[in-house]
Design a protein around this motif. Structure first.
Motif, PDB file in Angstrom:
ATOM      1  N   ALA A 132       1.009  -1.338  -0.105  1.00  0.00           N
ATOM      2  CA  ALA A 132      -0.079  -0.058  -0.137  1.00  0.00           C
ATOM      3  C   ALA A 132       0.952   1.261   0.022  1.00  0.00           C
ATOM      4  O   ALA A 132       0.644   2.469  -0.732  1.00  0.00           O
ATOM      5  CB  ALA A 132      -0.780  -0.186   1.184  1.00  0.00           C
ATOM      6  N   TYR A 133       1.896   1.330   0.990  1.00  0.00           N
ATOM      7  CA  TYR A 133       2.711   2.365   0.943  1.00  0.00           C
ATOM      8  C   TYR A 133       3.366   2.569  -0.530  1.00  0.00           C
ATOM      9  O   TYR A 133       3.693   3.823  -1.152  1.00  0.00           O
ATOM     10  CB  TYR A 133       4.003   2.241   1.623  1.00  0.00           C
ATOM     11  CG  TYR A 133       3.825   2.670   3.152  1.00  0.00           C
ATOM     12  CD1 TYR A 133       4.738   3.562   3.686  1.00  0.00           C
ATOM     13  CD2 TYR A 133       2.815   2.020   3.943  1.00  0.00           C
ATOM     14  CE1 TYR A 133       4.994   4.249   4.787  1.00  0.00           C
ATOM     15  CE2 TYR A 133       2.716   2.781   5.419  1.00  0.00           C
ATOM     16  CZ  TYR A 133       3.706   3.589   5.786  1.00  0.00           C
ATOM     17  OH  TYR A 133       3.681   4.369   6.869  1.00  0.00           O
ATOM     18  N   ALA A 134       3.738   1.676  -1.236  1.00  0.00           N
ATOM     19  CA  ALA A 134       4.136   1.671  -2.550  1.00  0.00           C
ATOM     20  C   ALA A 134       3.494   2.134  -3.478  1.00  0.00           C
ATOM     21  O   ALA A 134       3.780   2.873  -4.441  1.00  0.00           O
ATOM     22  CB  ALA A 134       4.893   0.289  -2.996  1.00  0.00           C
ATOM     23  N   GLN A 135       2.303   1.820  -3.357  1.00  0.00           N
ATOM     24  CA  GLN A 135       1.080   2.138  -4.375  1.00  0.00           C
ATOM     25  C   GLN A 135       0.899   3.635  -4.209  1.00  0.00           C
ATOM     26  O   GLN A 135       0.686   4.526  -5.169  1.00  0.00           O
ATOM     27  CB  GLN A 135      -0.194   1.673  -4.140  1.00  0.00           C
ATOM     28  CG  GLN A 135      -0.036  -0.084  -4.578  1.00  0.00           C
ATOM     29  CD  GLN A 135      -0.886  -0.617  -5.678  1.00  0.00           C
ATOM     30  OE1 GLN A 135      -2.088   0.195  -5.663  1.00  0.00           O
ATOM     31  NE2 GLN A 135      -0.479  -1.507  -6.512  1.00  0.00           N
ATOM     32  N   VAL A 136       0.796   4.144  -2.967  1.00  0.00           N
ATOM     33  CA  VAL A 136       0.937   5.763  -2.859  1.00  0.00           C
ATOM     34  C   VAL A 136       2.134   6.394  -3.437  1.00  0.00           C
ATOM     35  O   VAL A 136       2.030   7.178  -4.013  1.00  0.00           O
ATOM     36  CB  VAL A 136       0.710   5.914  -1.356  1.00  0.00           C
ATOM     37  CG1 VAL A 136       0.756   7.632  -1.020  1.00  0.00           C
ATOM     38  CG2 VAL A 136      -0.618   5.497  -0.879  1.00  0.00           C
ATOM     39  N   LEU A 137       3.369   5.655  -3.132  1.00  0.00           N
ATOM     40  CA  LEU A 137       4.568   6.419  -3.429  1.00  0.00           C
ATOM     41  C   LEU A 137       4.338   6.714  -5.033  1.00  0.00           C
ATOM     42  O   LEU A 137       5.055   7.543  -5.683  1.00  0.00           O
ATOM     43  CB  LEU A 137       5.638   5.727  -3.104  1.00  0.00           C
ATOM     44  CG  LEU A 137       7.067   5.985  -3.398  1.00  0.00           C
ATOM     45  CD1 LEU A 137       7.364   7.509  -2.940  1.00  0.00           C
ATOM     46  CD2 LEU A 137       8.096   5.126  -3.049  1.00  0.00           C
ATOM     47  N   HIS A 138       4.083   5.722  -5.838  1.00  0.00           N
ATOM     48  CA  HIS A 138       4.031   5.656  -7.462  1.00  0.00           C
ATOM     49  C   HIS A 138       2.799   6.135  -7.910  1.00  0.00           C
ATOM     50  O   HIS A 138       2.602   6.236  -9.099  1.00  0.00           O
ATOM     51  CB  HIS A 138       4.377   4.130  -7.825  1.00  0.00           C
ATOM     52  CG  HIS A 138       5.554   3.435  -7.329  1.00  0.00           C
ATOM     53  ND1 HIS A 138       5.677   2.301  -6.964  1.00  0.00           N
ATOM     54  CD2 HIS A 138       6.817   3.965  -7.204  1.00  0.00           C
ATOM     55  CE1 HIS A 138       6.780   1.749  -6.721  1.00  0.00           C
ATOM     56  NE2 HIS A 138       7.572   2.857  -6.674  1.00  0.00           N
ATOM     57  N   PRO A 154       8.622  11.626   0.113  1.00  0.00           N
ATOM     58  CA  PRO A 154       7.311  12.479  -0.049  1.00  0.00           C
ATOM     59  C   PRO A 154       6.456  12.138   0.634  1.00  0.00           C
ATOM     60  O   PRO A 154       5.219  12.427   0.602  1.00  0.00           O
ATOM     61  CB  PRO A 154       7.263  12.512  -1.581  1.00  0.00           C
ATOM     62  CG  PRO A 154       7.638  11.283  -2.007  1.00  0.00           C
ATOM     63  CD  PRO A 154       8.805  10.939  -1.326  1.00  0.00           C
ATOM     64  N   LEU A 155       5.987  10.479   1.234  1.00  0.00           N
ATOM     65  CA  LEU A 155       5.196  10.210   1.665  1.00  0.00           C
ATOM     66  C   LEU A 155       4.907  10.836   3.101  1.00  0.00           C
ATOM     67  O   LEU A 155       5.812  11.009   4.036  1.00  0.00           O
ATOM     68  CB  LEU A 155       5.407   8.609   2.126  1.00  0.00           C
ATOM     69  CG  LEU A 155       5.626   7.731   0.828  1.00  0.00           C
ATOM     70  CD1 LEU A 155       5.493   6.240   1.081  1.00  0.00           C
ATOM     71  CD2 LEU A 155       4.203   8.125  -0.218  1.00  0.00           C
ATOM     72  N   HIS A 268       0.746  11.002  -0.561  1.00  0.00           N
ATOM     73  CA  HIS A 268       1.905  11.590  -1.178  1.00  0.00           C
ATOM     74  C   HIS A 268       1.837  13.091  -1.065  1.00  0.00           C
ATOM     75  O   HIS A 268       1.247  13.632  -1.436  1.00  0.00           O
ATOM     76  CB  HIS A 268       2.077  11.173  -2.637  1.00  0.00           C
ATOM     77  CG  HIS A 268       3.093  11.422  -3.167  1.00  0.00           C
ATOM     78  ND1 HIS A 268       3.815  12.370  -3.340  1.00  0.00           N
ATOM     79  CD2 HIS A 268       3.931  10.267  -3.857  1.00  0.00           C
ATOM     80  CE1 HIS A 268       5.002  12.445  -4.049  1.00  0.00           C
ATOM     81  NE2 HIS A 268       5.287  11.288  -4.318  1.00  0.00           N
ATOM     82  N   GLY A 269       3.048  13.455  -0.346  1.00  0.00           N
ATOM     83  CA  GLY A 269       3.172  14.978  -0.205  1.00  0.00           C
ATOM     84  C   GLY A 269       3.037  15.901  -1.306  1.00  0.00           C
ATOM     85  O   GLY A 269       2.700  17.031  -1.425  1.00  0.00           O
ATOM     86  N   GLY A 270       3.435  15.331  -2.630  1.00  0.00           N
ATOM     87  CA  GLY A 270       3.661  16.004  -3.696  1.00  0.00           C
ATOM     88  C   GLY A 270       2.176  15.996  -4.583  1.00  0.00           C
ATOM     89  O   GLY A 270       2.080  16.724  -5.464  1.00  0.00           O
ATOM     90  N   ARG A 271       1.238  15.151  -4.044  1.00  0.00           N
ATOM     91  CA  ARG A 271      -0.024  14.905  -4.926  1.00  0.00           C
ATOM     92  C   ARG A 271      -1.065  16.286  -4.342  1.00  0.00           C
ATOM     93  O   ARG A 271      -1.126  16.049  -3.211  1.00  0.00           O
ATOM     94  CB  ARG A 271      -0.324  13.574  -4.751  1.00  0.00           C
ATOM     95  CG  ARG A 271      -1.635  13.184  -5.803  1.00  0.00           C
ATOM     96  CD  ARG A 271      -1.737  11.894  -5.812  1.00  0.00           C
ATOM     97  NE  ARG A 271      -2.806  11.564  -6.851  1.00  0.00           N
ATOM     98  CZ  ARG A 271      -3.093  10.378  -6.979  1.00  0.00           C
ATOM     99  NH1 ARG A 271      -2.405   9.232  -6.886  1.00  0.00           N
ATOM    100  NH2 ARG A 271      -4.299   9.974  -8.012  1.00  0.00           N
ATOM    101  N   THR A 272      -1.902  16.494  -5.260  1.00  0.00           N
ATOM    102  CA  THR A 272      -3.106  17.302  -4.737  1.00  0.00           C
ATOM    103  C   THR A 272      -4.260  16.284  -4.827  1.00  0.00           C
ATOM    104  O   THR A 272      -4.621  15.593  -5.799  1.00  0.00           O
ATOM    105  CB  THR A 272      -3.459  18.347  -5.810  1.00  0.00           C
ATOM    106  OG1 THR A 272      -2.201  19.355  -5.947  1.00  0.00           O
ATOM    107  CG2 THR A 272      -4.819  19.126  -5.353  1.00  0.00           C
TER     108      THR A 272
END
Length: 288
Positions: A132-138, A154-155, A268-272
């Protein structure tokens, strides 16, 4: 595109002069003239001929006018759509979660979310926490609701629930007969735990490692329900969340040992985030 210039151009064309256009746009006549001059300069084409007090479209102006009207109409439609987006929540929400949280923590939240936002299409993926972490990161999902582990930019992780773990065995397990149980006593018997790479396994294993003890693993599985079944039939001891404890298992009283994990959401900190994701996060914050 110079939207202000296009707006002034259409106003002059429709009102037949700069003064009337300025009045309609609530601008001064020099301001309208400046916008038209800038538009003509950017297009490298003269749009109006000034014939005394009369203003007429040039060939380029006649060519531009219907297209300018269409572009302004599209711009207004886009503005209305963005405004409506702020008023109504719809679209698709992609969410990853673990099986345990999906079964024991999310049902009430999902029921409430669906009632509040029936137009949102939910895409729920049941994954191990690390996946789940990886899916958010990607960028494959907008957020994950899962067991929280070490999180680096950036998580961004936010705790929603504290989730205590208790050592548990079957009621007829040899450890169940002991009045006092130590970690050494537990380590002498086989265990069933999640896979070694999981956050939960690390929490349990590090507790024993700090005391110089090693684990005897009978088997591993990432399904807490399977671990509980294995424990309840006496095949091994396990570390179960308090929410799963019942008469099928017996909790071991281990003094001075506290096992606890945190459950929460990761973004993800960079995602709106979409408005649907923002609404779901608001519900999670309400729980925490």
């Amino acid at each position: 595109m110079d939207w202000a210039g296009l707006n002034a151009f259409v106003a002059v064309a429709e009102h037949g002069g700069f003064s009337a256009a300025a009045e309609q746009l609530h601008l001064t006549q020099p301001a309208v003239s400046k916008r038209i001059a800038q538009l003509e300069d950017s297009l490298q084409a003269r749009l109006f001929d000034r014939l005394g007090r009369q203003v007429v479209l040039t060939e380029a102006g006649r060519l531009l006018l219907p297209r300018a009207r269409q572009m302004l109409a599209e711009a207004e439609a886009a503005r209305r759509a963005l405004h409506d987006l702020g008023q109504h929540i719809g679209g698709r929400l992609s969410l990853a979660t673990s099986h345990h949280i999906g079964l024991h923590r999310l049902p009430a939240l999902l029921r409430r979310f669906a009632a509040l936002h029936p137009q949102v299409a939910l895409d729920i993926r049941f994954l191990d926490s690390e996946q789940a972490y990886a899916q958010v990161l990607h960028g494959d999902v907008e957020l994950a609701v899962t067991t929280l582990g070490p999180t680096e930019p950036p998580l961004q992780a936010t705790t929603v629930w504290d989730d205590p773990l208790r050592f548990a065995v079957a009621p007829d397990h040899p450890l169940a007969r002991l009045a006092k149980v130590s970690l050494a006593d537990i380590a002498a018997h086989p265990a069933v735990l999640p896979d070694a790479g999981t956050f939960t396994h690390r929490i349990v294993a590090e507790t024993f490692t700090r005391r110089g003890l090693s684990l005897q693993l009978r088997m591993t599985t990432n399904y807490m329900e399977t671990i509980k079944m294995m424990v309840s039939v006496g095949l091994a001891w396990g570390a179960l969340p308090e929410t799963m404890l019942d008469a099928q298992v017996q909790v071991l009283p281990v003094h001075g040992v506290k096992l606890q994990r945190q459950l929460g959401y990761v973004v993800h900190g960079g995602r709106t985030l979409s408005r649907a994701a923002q609404a779901f996060v608001a519900l999670l914050r309400g729980v925490s």
